[in-house]
Design a protein around this motif. Structure first.
Motif, short mmCIF file in Angstrom:
data_model
loop_
_atom_site.label_atom_id
_atom_site.label_comp_id
_atom_site.label_asym_id
_atom_site.label_seq_id
_atom_site.Cartn_x
_atom_site.Cartn_y
_atom_site.Cartn_z
N ALA A 56 23.97 82.89 24.06
CA ALA A 56 22.91 81.88 23.89
C ALA A 56 22.80 81.01 25.14
O ALA A 56 21.69 80.71 25.59
CB ALA A 56 23.20 81.03 22.66
N GLY A 59 20.72 82.61 27.70
CA GLY A 59 19.31 82.86 27.41
C GLY A 59 18.99 83.88 26.34
O GLY A 59 17.82 84.20 26.13
N ASN A 60 19.98 84.41 25.65
CA ASN A 60 19.71 85.39 24.60
C ASN A 60 19.38 84.63 23.30
O ASN A 60 20.25 84.05 22.67
CB ASN A 60 20.92 86.31 24.39
N GLU A 61 18.10 84.65 22.93
CA GLU A 61 17.64 83.89 21.77
C GLU A 61 18.16 84.45 20.45
O GLU A 61 18.42 83.69 19.51
CB GLU A 61 16.12 83.83 21.75
N GLU A 62 18.34 85.75 20.37
CA GLU A 62 18.85 86.34 19.13
C GLU A 62 20.28 85.87 18.86
O GLU A 62 20.68 85.71 17.70
CB GLU A 62 18.81 87.87 19.22
N VAL A 64 21.43 82.94 19.27
CA VAL A 64 21.36 81.63 18.61
C VAL A 64 21.35 81.83 17.09
O VAL A 64 22.08 81.15 16.36
CB VAL A 64 20.12 80.84 19.07
N TYR A 65 20.55 82.76 16.62
CA TYR A 65 20.44 83.02 15.18
C TYR A 65 21.71 83.66 14.63
O TYR A 65 22.16 83.30 13.54
CB TYR A 65 19.22 83.89 14.90
#
Length: 98
Positions: A56, A59-62, A64-65
């Motif tokens: 995260a 920059g990896n948005e997935e 975060v989830y």
């Protein structure tokens, strides 16, 4: 069996090497491996949280989830340990790069 273990070891080593270079996908892949027990590793939510956190940050948005999802299964102490491990990993990789 020996070939699958060698393959899993090689996969983890290559992902770790890529992660050390700041590759967000490699960091995410490590999070997935530790959260699901794939890639020849045992399920370890602290390690998974650490890798998702680092992904995260890169920059990896997935990630975060995924980090939020596994946090629901962790204690506050486990999350703190994962965050501490992420900081330690960052410090170590920065030291090696210098």
């Amino acid at each position: 069996m020996a070939n699958s273990l060698k393959s899993a070891t090689f996969l983890m080593e290559s992902r770790l090497a890529d992660a050390a270079r700041g590759n967000a996908q490699a960091l995410f892949d490590l999070g997935v491996a530790f959260s699901t027990g794939s890639g020849g590793v045992d399920v370890d939510l602290i390690e998974a949280h650490k890798w998702f956190n680092l992904a995260a940050l890169n920059g990896n948005e997935e990630a975060v989830y995924c980090r939020a999802e596994i946090s629901d299964e962790m204690t506050a102490r486990e999350i703190a340990d994962a965050q501490k491990a992420a900081r330690a990993w960052l410090n170590e990789t920065m030291r090696r790069a210098a």
